[in-house]
Design a protein around this motif. Structure first.
Motif, PDB file in Angstrom:
ATOM      1  N   MET A 233     -12.422  15.686   8.583  1.00 44.43           N
ATOM      2  CA  MET A 233     -10.831  15.113   8.625  1.00 44.43           C
ATOM      3  C   MET A 233      -9.866  16.273   8.955  1.00 44.43           C
ATOM      4  N   TRP A 234     -10.047  17.578   8.304  1.00 45.38           N
ATOM      5  CA  TRP A 234      -9.256  18.731   8.466  1.00 45.38           C
ATOM      6  C   TRP A 234      -9.324  19.047   9.985  1.00 45.38           C
ATOM      7  N   LEU A 235     -10.559  19.394  10.534  1.00 40.92           N
ATOM      8  CA  LEU A 235     -10.650  19.674  11.803  1.00 40.92           C
ATOM      9  C   LEU A 235      -9.992  18.873  12.823  1.00 40.92           C
ATOM     10  N   MET A 236     -10.099  17.588  12.823  1.00 42.54           N
ATOM     11  CA  MET A 236      -9.188  16.709  13.766  1.00 42.54           C
ATOM     12  C   MET A 236      -7.839  17.036  13.817  1.00 42.54           C
ATOM     13  N   LEU A 237      -7.370  17.448  12.570  1.00 42.28           N
ATOM     14  CA  LEU A 237      -5.812  17.751  12.773  1.00 42.28           C
ATOM     15  C   LEU A 237      -5.536  19.419  13.279  1.00 42.28           C
ATOM     16  N   GLN A 238      -6.537  19.952  13.613  1.00 41.19           N
ATOM     17  CA  GLN A 238      -6.243  21.540  14.070  1.00 41.19           C
ATOM     18  C   GLN A 238      -6.570  21.382  15.643  1.00 41.19           C
ATOM     19  N   GLN A 239      -6.893  20.180  16.244  1.00 34.43           N
ATOM     20  CA  GLN A 239      -7.032  20.287  17.774  1.00 34.43           C
ATOM     21  C   GLN A 239      -5.697  20.356  18.514  1.00 34.43           C
ATOM     22  N   PRO A 240      -5.782  20.583  19.773  1.00 31.38           N
ATOM     23  CA  PRO A 240      -4.630  20.651  20.637  1.00 31.38           C
ATOM     24  C   PRO A 240      -3.983  19.457  20.809  1.00 31.38           C
ATOM     25  N   PHE A 241      -4.780  18.413  20.838  1.00 30.12           N
ATOM     26  CA  PHE A 241      -4.285  16.798  21.090  1.00 30.12           C
ATOM     27  C   PHE A 241      -5.184  16.105  20.315  1.00 30.12           C
ATOM     28  N   PRO A 242      -4.318  14.934  19.981  1.00 29.41           N
ATOM     29  CA  PRO A 242      -5.054  13.992  18.835  1.00 29.41           C
ATOM     30  C   PRO A 242      -5.979  13.020  19.604  1.00 29.41           C
ATOM     31  N   GLU A 243      -7.135  13.028  18.755  1.00 31.65           N
ATOM     32  CA  GLU A 243      -8.383  12.161  19.309  1.00 31.65           C
ATOM     33  C   GLU A 243      -8.938  11.282  18.086  1.00 31.65           C
ATOM     34  N   ASP A 244      -9.381  10.279  18.364  1.00 35.22           N
ATOM     35  CA  ASP A 244     -10.321   9.438  17.294  1.00 35.22           C
ATOM     36  C   ASP A 244     -11.849  10.133  17.144  1.00 35.22           C
ATOM     37  N   PHE A 245     -12.422  10.300  16.246  1.00 31.49           N
ATOM     38  CA  PHE A 245     -13.798  10.591  16.182  1.00 31.49           C
ATOM     39  C   PHE A 245     -14.529   9.812  15.169  1.00 31.49           C
ATOM     40  N   ILE A 246     -15.981   9.649  15.361  1.00 30.27           N
ATOM     41  CA  ILE A 246     -16.978   9.301  14.406  1.00 30.27           C
ATOM     42  C   ILE A 246     -17.267  10.541  13.739  1.00 30.27           C
ATOM     43  N   ILE A 247     -17.474  10.089  12.398  1.00 31.86           N
ATOM     44  CA  ILE A 247     -18.185  11.123  11.481  1.00 31.86           C
ATOM     45  C   ILE A 247     -19.313  10.371  10.763  1.00 31.86           C
ATOM     46  N   CYS A 248     -20.339  10.896  11.269  1.00 31.95           N
ATOM     47  CA  CYS A 248     -21.927  10.433  10.526  1.00 31.95           C
ATOM     48  C   CYS A 248     -22.916  11.438  10.685  1.00 31.95           C
ATOM     49  N   THR A 249     -24.007  11.161  10.064  1.00 33.78           N
ATOM     50  CA  THR A 249     -25.215  12.169  10.163  1.00 33.78           C
ATOM     51  C   THR A 249     -26.043  11.879  11.425  1.00 33.78           C
ATOM     52  N   GLY A 250     -25.869  10.805  12.081  1.00 29.36           N
ATOM     53  CA  GLY A 250     -26.870  10.151  13.078  1.00 29.36           C
ATOM     54  C   GLY A 250     -28.155   9.878  12.623  1.00 29.36           C
ATOM     55  N   GLU A 251     -28.479   9.553  11.165  1.00 27.63           N
ATOM     56  CA  GLU A 251     -29.633   9.171  10.589  1.00 27.63           C
ATOM     57  C   GLU A 251     -29.465   7.941   9.678  1.00 27.63           C
ATOM     58  N   THR A 252     -30.107   6.806  10.189  1.00 27.76           N
ATOM     59  CA  THR A 252     -29.712   5.618   9.385  1.00 27.76           C
ATOM     60  C   THR A 252     -31.050   5.223   8.428  1.00 27.76           C
ATOM     61  N   ASN A 253     -30.756   4.625   7.252  1.00 27.65           N
ATOM     62  CA  ASN A 253     -31.963   4.305   6.315  1.00 27.65           C
ATOM     63  C   ASN A 253     -31.326   2.989   5.633  1.00 27.65           C
ATOM     64  N   THR A 254     -32.392   2.338   5.311  1.00 27.87           N
ATOM     65  CA  THR A 254     -32.258   1.056   4.490  1.00 27.87           C
ATOM     66  C   THR A 254     -31.600   1.165   3.153  1.00 27.87           C
ATOM     67  N   LEU A 255     -31.044   0.213   2.608  1.00 29.58           N
ATOM     68  CA  LEU A 255     -30.640   0.618   1.195  1.00 29.58           C
ATOM     69  C   LEU A 255     -31.987   0.498   0.326  1.00 29.58           C
ATOM     70  N   GLN A 256     -32.969  -0.185   0.551  1.00 27.96           N
ATOM     71  CA  GLN A 256     -34.319   0.068  -0.202  1.00 27.96           C
ATOM     72  C   GLN A 256     -34.820   1.539  -0.003  1.00 27.96           C
ATOM     73  N   ASP A 257     -34.671   2.155   1.098  1.00 30.18           N
ATOM     74  CA  ASP A 257     -34.925   3.727   1.110  1.00 30.18           C
ATOM     75  C   ASP A 257     -33.977   4.544   0.421  1.00 30.18           C
ATOM     76  N   PHE A 258     -32.680   4.037   0.233  1.00 37.21           N
ATOM     77  CA  PHE A 258     -31.881   4.774  -0.775  1.00 37.21           C
ATOM     78  C   PHE A 258     -32.447   4.419  -2.266  1.00 37.21           C
ATOM     79  N   VAL A 259     -32.860   3.457  -2.376  1.00 34.35           N
ATOM     80  CA  VAL A 259     -33.405   3.126  -3.841  1.00 34.35           C
ATOM     81  C   VAL A 259     -34.580   4.009  -4.116  1.00 34.35           C
TER      82      VAL A 259
END
Length: 323
Positions: A233-259
């Motif tokens: 979040m902080w890094l987004m506001l330090q850029q020369p121009f404003p842009e939207d960004f996706i922030i995620c790990t790139g790894e998807t797991n099921t809720l069953q995996d989490f449990v």
């Protein structure tokens, strides 16, 4: 001449993200003001847990009240505003859809209008969500993926996203949206399913005979660390121009995996302790949510270090320490 400290206003400082963001900004020598709908009646457990409650100034502000928003911003004149306020629960939005739209969409509009009205250079961050994408199946969402919201909460966030984009283009405001996928921590409130799972696993491992009741455990999400995500979040506001960004790990797991991972961490077999409750099913549900964090890595130099299993380990250790 000594340069004055930068000022940041965190709307919704009482939440998980607000507390971690306040800690980060204080470490960067910001002067931090936080807002809550009821500054005197709120508990601010996250700030207390992090030991920073006395290092921030907290004021009351109604995010969807233009007069309230304008008054706070004019009095503090921040360099950066982080809007993390408003309703934050998908499940709750089905019961209170008006509150979702009012606090999220109207709250964003009030913030943007106040910034437009005040003659002061302010950089604005708006909290977006992966829920806006709806079902992603096997294709990770990028910043140009179309939205297909499946809940009142997501519909309100989509509205907020386009308001930010419109004000950025029409009024040249430095405004951006962080499209964050699920992110957790030890200070996540108990009403969230991840904290519910962690608490139940630790409680049962300590001898409780209780069962854990869950809805659909076949859903799949991308879970990361809230403490890491606030840096993005902080890094987004330090850029020369404003842009939207996706922030995620790139790894998807099921809720069953989490449990399963959470119960295994305390030497339990989840199958013996978890019950599916149809009453906990949502009217509409996103089955698979995937994101592509490539742009954040390329432009911000940010990538997730903690994946789901790392986050679970941290939450388990924190929960066990308070027993």
């Amino acid at each position: 001449m000594i340069k004055s400290r930068r000022r940041a206003l965190i709307c919704g400082i009482g939440g998980q993200d607000g507390a971690y963001l306040a800690k980060l900004l204080l470490e960067k020598n910001y002067e931090v003001m936080g807002t809550s709908r009821d500054a005197e009646g709120s508990s601010f457990n996250g700030l207390i847990h992090l030991g920073i409650q006395n290092q921030v100034q907290i004021v009351s502000m109604s995010i969807d009240d233009m007069g309230s928003v304008l008054s706070v911003i004019k009095s503090f004149l921040p360099d950066e505003i982080y809007n993390l306020a408003a309703q934050s629960s998908v499940s709750l939005s089905f019961d209170k859809p008006f509150e979702a739209m009012q606090s999220i969409a109207m709250g964003t509009l009030c913030m943007l209008e106040a910034i437009r009205f005040i003659d002061h250079p302010i950089r604005y961050y708006s909290a977006g969500t992966s829920e806006c994408f709806g079902e992603t199946d096997s294709i990770p969402a990028t910043e140009i993926t179309s939205f297909n919201p499946k809940s009142p909460y997501a519909v309100a966030k989509v509205t907020s996203h386009y308001l930010v984009a419109n004000y950025r283009e029409a009024y040249k405001i430095y405004a951006c949206t962080g499209i964050l996928f699920n992110h957790e921590s030890s200070i996540r409130p108990d009403r969230y399913v991840t904290k519910k799972i962690i608490k139940a696993a630790c409680k049962i491992s300590a001898g409780s005979k209780d069962k854990l009741y869950l809805g659909n455990i076949d859903i799949a999400r991308d879970w990361g660390s809230a403490e890491e995500y606030v840096e993005a979040m902080w890094l987004m506001l330090q850029q020369p121009f404003p842009e939207d960004f996706i922030i995620c790990t790139g790894e998807t797991n099921t809720l069953q995996d989490f449990v399963s991972t959470a119960f295994k961490a305390v030497n339990l077999n989840w199958v013996e302790h978890v019950v599916t409750d149809p009453a906990l099913l949502r009217p509409t549900e996103i089955m698979v949510s995937r994101g592509d964090p490539a742009k954040a890595l390329e432009r911000l130099g940010w990538h997730a270090k903690c994946k789901m299993r790392d986050v679970i380990d941290l939450m388990i250790k924190a929960q066990q320490s308070v027993r």
